[in-house]
Design an enzyme around this catalytic site. Structure first.
Site, mmCIF file in Angstrom:
data_model
loop_
_atom_site.group_PDB
_atom_site.id
_atom_site.type_symbol
_atom_site.label_atom_id
_atom_site.label_comp_id
_atom_site.label_asym_id
_atom_site.label_seq_id
_atom_site.Cartn_x
_atom_site.Cartn_y
_atom_site.Cartn_z
ATOM 1 C CG LEU A 207 -1.916 -1.091 1.446
ATOM 2 C CD1 LEU A 207 -2.532 -1.005 2.835
ATOM 3 C CD2 LEU A 207 -2.991 -1.018 0.383
ATOM 4 C CG HIS A 208 2.347 3.301 -3.177
ATOM 5 N ND1 HIS A 208 1.838 2.230 -3.860
ATOM 6 C CD2 HIS A 208 2.494 4.293 -4.085
ATOM 7 C CE1 HIS A 208 1.696 2.550 -5.134
ATOM 8 N NE2 HIS A 208 2.066 3.802 -5.298
ATOM 9 N NE ARG A 209 -2.221 3.695 -6.946
ATOM 10 C CZ ARG A 209 -1.568 4.331 -7.908
ATOM 11 N NH1 ARG A 209 -1.473 5.650 -7.854
ATOM 12 N NH2 ARG A 209 -1.015 3.682 -8.898
#
Length: 367
Positions: A207-209
């Site tokens: 996850l990074h957004r």
């Protein structure tokens, strides 16, 4: 044919994977002088340098050192520094890849100096202009001279926007070239074994957004969902630096650290990460490229987004768009179904770089 200096622009992890097969293919041509331009958009070792090592790339010919900051600050720095480089050492062709700030920034600098620009992975669209990547795609495609696409839907998007069909070439998916180039090393890597896991007996999480990790309540709900999901399937969570910072700031990291069925890892090099992907039972992600890699490998992917610029992954049935509220239900459905198995997709065959070289050879007389 005259020797052509070709800039291969890379700024973030996905870019490195896309330029590597093309760099190696161009290096075999006696008329091409491929030069790697690293903008420095990702400047942490785990986020860039280790990928160069894994992908057997030499040190960049040029390192712009753009660094971080807001989208505006970072893009401005990239434009300024790449313009200075091109004024001092003008290339015969600039190739930008993907959809990050470096893609758009270097394309703008090059075109304002009237240099020819090619966009590799052109034509992808999510339709969501709240995503910075969508703005980068639209601008880059609108000013590029040559548009090299990964799939027929990308061709259709470009034609619908008025792009001359003679500027478009369907070359295929360059990410698959990178995977196939290193498939032996990926398969033999023992990271899964080191973690005490078995193939197809764990889920992989990335996850990074900002839309998922920058809001305390949403990230908290995702963490609670992962804790619940781990009861059905052990999870390996490769934590992006941005996500780690938010987890710590929001007081959520300890929840994950205290769950024995969730293994927290830092960013992985390309070979190690793809070893985790290829052996996983399912992937939970908000990444773009991982949707393609899981589709190619026939691994179920749950994408925590409202839309995707890679609809072929949905059409082929391996990828499902999910939300915080639905991903647990979708994961249970995935675990109750057999693995899809590897898919055959036209031009996702490890030969995209060769097709790109053919494109450059054809246009070389006008460069």
């Amino acid at each position: 044919m005259n020797n052509i200096i070709i800039h291969l622009v890379a700024g973030a992890r996905p870019n490195f994977m896309k330029i590597a097969p093309l760099y190696h293919a161009l290096s075999k041509e006696d008329w091409a002088d491929p030069q790697i331009v690293h903008t420095g958009q990702h400047y942490d070792f785990d986020m860039s340098d280790s990928f160069f090592r894994d992908l057997q790339l030499p040190d960049p010919t040029y390192h712009l050192g753009a660094g971080g900051g807001s989208h505006g600050e970072q893009t401005a720095e990239i434009i300024k520094k790449y313009e200075a480089l091109c004024l001092e050492n003008p290339p015969g062709l600039v190739i930008v890849v993907g959809d990050v700030n470096s893609t758009m920034g270097c394309a703008i600098s090059a075109k304002k100096l009237c240099l020819p620009v090619a966009h590799l992975e052109a034509g992808l669209r999510s339709g969501d202009r709240t995503m910075p990547e969508e703005i980068n795609r639209l601008i880059t495609d609108s000013i590029s001279d040559y548009l090299w696409t990964p799939s027929p839907d990308a061709d259709a998007h470009l034609l619908a926007s008025g792009v001359d069909k003679d500027s478009i070439c369907l070359v295929g998916n360059i990410m698959i070239d990178a995977y196939e180039m290193l498939s032996g090393s990926i398969a033999s890597y023992d990271l899964v074994e080191q973690l005490g896991l078995s193939s197809q007996d764990y889920g992989l999480v990335t996850l990074h957004r900002p839309s998922n990790v920058d809001d305390r309540d949403k990230l908290g709900a995702l963490v609670d969902g992962l804790l619940e999901a781990s009861k059905s399937l052990p999870l390996v969570f490769s934590v992006h630096p941005r996500t780690r910072e938010r987890l710590v700031t929001f007081g959520l990291m300890k929840k994950l650290e205290d769950e024995a069925r969730i293994e927290l890892l830092g960013p992985q090099n390309y070979i190690g990460f793809m070893n985790l992907v290829m052996n996983s039972r399912a992937v939970i992600t908000d990444s773009g490229g991982i949707q393609e890699e899981t589709t190619y490998l026939g691994i179920p992917c749950l994408t925590l987004r409202d839309n995707t610029e890679r609809p072929i992954t949905i059409d082929r049935g391996t990828n499902t768009l999910v939300s915080v509220d639905t991903f647990l239900e979708k994961l249970k459905a995935v675990l109750a179904s057999p693995m899809p198995g590897r898919l055959q997709i036209e031009n996702w065959d490890g030969n995209t770089a060769s097709r790109v070289v053919d494109c450059i050879r054809k246009i070389a007389k006008s460069i």
